[in-house]
Structure formats: structure tokens, C-alpha cells
Design a protein around this motif. Structure first.
Motif, short mmCIF file in Angstrom:
data_model
loop_
_atom_site.label_atom_id
_atom_site.label_comp_id
_atom_site.label_asym_id
_atom_site.label_seq_id
_atom_site.Cartn_x
_atom_site.Cartn_y
_atom_site.Cartn_z
N ARG A 165 0.83 -1.22 0.00
CA ARG A 165 0.00 0.00 0.00
C ARG A 165 0.86 1.26 0.00
N THR A 166 2.10 1.12 0.47
CA THR A 166 2.96 2.31 0.55
C THR A 166 3.88 2.44 -0.68
N LYS A 167 3.88 1.42 -1.54
CA LYS A 167 4.79 1.45 -2.70
C LYS A 167 4.12 2.11 -3.88
N SER A 168 4.91 2.81 -4.69
CA SER A 168 4.34 3.46 -5.88
C SER A 168 4.05 2.40 -6.94
N SER A 169 3.15 2.78 -7.86
CA SER A 169 2.75 1.88 -8.94
C SER A 169 3.98 1.53 -9.80
N LEU A 170 4.85 2.53 -9.99
CA LEU A 170 6.05 2.34 -10.81
C LEU A 170 6.99 1.31 -10.17
N MET A 171 7.11 1.41 -8.86
CA MET A 171 8.01 0.53 -8.10
C MET A 171 7.53 -0.93 -8.19
N MET A 172 6.21 -1.12 -8.28
CA MET A 172 5.68 -2.49 -8.29
C MET A 172 5.54 -3.05 -9.70
N ASP A 173 6.00 -2.25 -10.70
CA ASP A 173 5.97 -2.77 -12.07
C ASP A 173 7.37 -3.24 -12.45
#
Ligand code: LP5
Ligand code: MN
Length: 241
Positions: A165-173
Motif C-alpha cells: 500500500r505504501t509502494k508506488s505503482s512504478l516501483m511495483m511494475d
């Protein structure tokens, strides 16, 4: 003639509709395929082949039946079920593949993987991954009593949901450079993975060659499958469960 690819079903006792949808998919569609590839996270989590969960028996039997009807099934571990071992593979008659694997699909070389290793902008996850993929840590974990393993897995899932929930969308791609590196290292133009839950077919040009990256969808409200046929036709489809 079709080869099917799926990933990220996250089967668990809490999601009977997804399990029913998966069993129906095996009987309705996979049974007519040339092969089925499961690219990780078939299960919500896996704490050892000795977990006496009825769901595991049901899935093993359904996959074994598929094999007996002439459809081979191949499995690459995901970040949730990386402990799925030889025992379960034997029971389900699935072939366990290494975490990155180049396969020949109707004459085309295709790199298949779960996809978590491409998320290199997430150092916290990569550190965590190195730790839990350590064979000594795994051996210690697998030697613990089941209730303790259940407890740890539950804690890790809760921790993961919280940290996501705290990670950015970019970071999780996936990281584009990691994709290029993998394609070059394996000398392929096609790549299929899951993990990010962002189903799409991405066209790319790498080293002057047109290249394709297919991201499989997760099973939530619908099922998701990639169909590849001998004429190079590919279809990324979702269907009701
Ligand atoms: O899975 P998902 O989609 O939620 O998120 C993943 C990454 N998370 C994980 C963890 C899994 O969800 C949990 C797996 C349970 C397996 C059961 C067996 C356990 C065996 C252990 C020993 C051998 O993979 C998530 C990524 C996300 O994908 C996107 O790529 O961000 O990564 C994390 O959440 C990791 C955190 O950033 C760091 C976690 C620190 C953990 C601290 C542990 C504290 C609890 C210890 C309990 C003993
Ligand atoms: Mn995953």
C-alpha cells in the motif's frame, strides 16, 4: 491446437469461486490444449508439500487428470508458492521448470518467468527475496511444525499487503532495463510473465528487432489466459469464473 499460459490464481480456501473457475477451465478449455503453462502463484501461499490441505489434493488430482488426458502441465514458481516441491509435482504430474526458461512454442523461442525478478526498483522486496530463497532458511522453515509455518506465512502476507500500500505503482511494475537485459541474455524476442497483475501485450523494439512482452492477468473477479496458436496468433483473454 493452442498452448495456454496462466498465472496468479492465488488459490486458497477463502476463494472457492476461483478454485471452481480453475477446475472448470481445466475441463472446458485446457483439456483441448497442447500444453498448459502455469507461471507462478497458483496458490495464495505454499508452506510445504506436507500441508494436509484438501484444496491441494483437489488441484493435484485435477492436474493429474489433465496429464492423463494427454495435456502436459508445466509450472514455474511464483513469489507465493516458491516452496512447492517435488512431492506435489509428482502428485499433480506437473513438470517443475527453472525460474527463467526458454521454451519452443510452435517454432518460436519464448522466455517465460514469474516476473518478480524484473521488479528491480523494489530493493525491499529483492532483499526479502534473497533471504527467503536461501536454501538454509528454507530448510529451517520446512522443518518447523505446520502451525508455526501457517503463522509465519499469514504474517508475511499481512506484512506484504501493508507494504504494497505504501509502494508506488512504478516501483511495483517491471523495470524496462531489466526486461531488455532478460530478452538479450536469453536471445529471444518473446517474453511471457505474470506477477504484476497488469495484463497487457507490450510491443517493444530491442536491438532493432520487434519484440513482444505479454503480461498475464491475475484471477480475481474473472479468469485470465493467454492462448497461443501455431500461426503465431496470440489472445490474452479474460472470462467469467
Ligand atoms: O505477494 P504480493 O503480491 O502481496 O507482493 C509481492 C511481494 N511480497 C511477497 C511476500 C508474499 O506475499 C508472502 C509469501 C508467503 C510465502 C509462504 C512461505 C513463507 C516461507 C518463508 C521462509 C522460507 O513476495 C512484495 C512486492 C510485490 O510482490 C510487488 O512486486 O512488493 O514484497 C514485499 O512485500 C516485501 C517487503 O517489501 C519487505 C518484507 C519484509 C518482511 C518482514 C518480515 C516480518 C515478518 C516475519 C515473520 C517471521
Ligand atoms: Mn507474484
Amino acid at each position: 491446437m493452442t498452448t495456454l499460459f496462466i498465472a496468479d490464481l492465488h488459490l486458497s480456501d477463502n476463494e472457492p469461486t476461483i478454485t471452481a473457475g480453475f477446475l472448470a477451465f481445466l475441463q472446458r478449455e485446457a483439456v483441448h490444449a497442447d500444453a498448459l503453462y502455469i507461471l507462478g502463484d497458483l496458490f495464495e501461499f505454499w508452506i510445504g508439500d506436507d500441508d494436509p490441505n484438501e484444496l491441494h489434493d483437489i488441484v493435484a488430482q485435477a492436474l493429474a487428470e489433465l496429464h492423463d488426458k494427454g495435456v502436459p502441465c508445466y509450472f514455474i514458481h511464483g513469489n507465493r508458492d516458491f516452496l512447492l516441491g517435488k512431492d506435489f509435482a509428482k502428485r499433480s504430474k506437473m513438470v517443475l521448470l527453472p525460474e527463467e526458461c526458454v521454451i519452443d512454442i510452435y517454432g518460436q523461442k519464448v522466455l517465460i518467468l514469474h516476473g518478480d525478478t524484473l521488479c528491480i526498483d523494489d530493493p525491499g522486496y529483492l532483499r526479502f527475496r534473497r533471504y527467503i530463497r536461501n536454501p538454509i532458511i528454507q530448510k529451517i522453515f520446512l522443518s518447523m511444525p505446520l502451525f508455526l509455518r501457517q503463522k509465519i506465512a499469514g504474517k508475511l502476507r499481512r506484512q506484504s499487503k501493508r507494504s504494497n500500500r505504501t509502494k508506488s505503482s512504478l516501483m511495483m511494475d517491471v523495470n524496462p532495463l531489466a526486461v531488455i537485459e532478460a530478452v538479450k541474455a536469453h536471445q529471444v524476442v518473446h517474453m511471457i510473465h505474470g506477477h504484476t497483475h497488469r495484463p497487457a501485450i507490450h510491443d517493444m523494439t530491442i536491438g532493432g528487432r520487434l519484440s513482444q512482452r505479454v503480461v498475464l492477468g491475475a484471477w480475481h473477479d474473472t479468469g485470465s489466459v493467454l492462448r497461443v496458436d501455431p500461426n503465431d496468433q496470440i489472445e490474452l483473454a479474460s472470462f467469467p469464473l
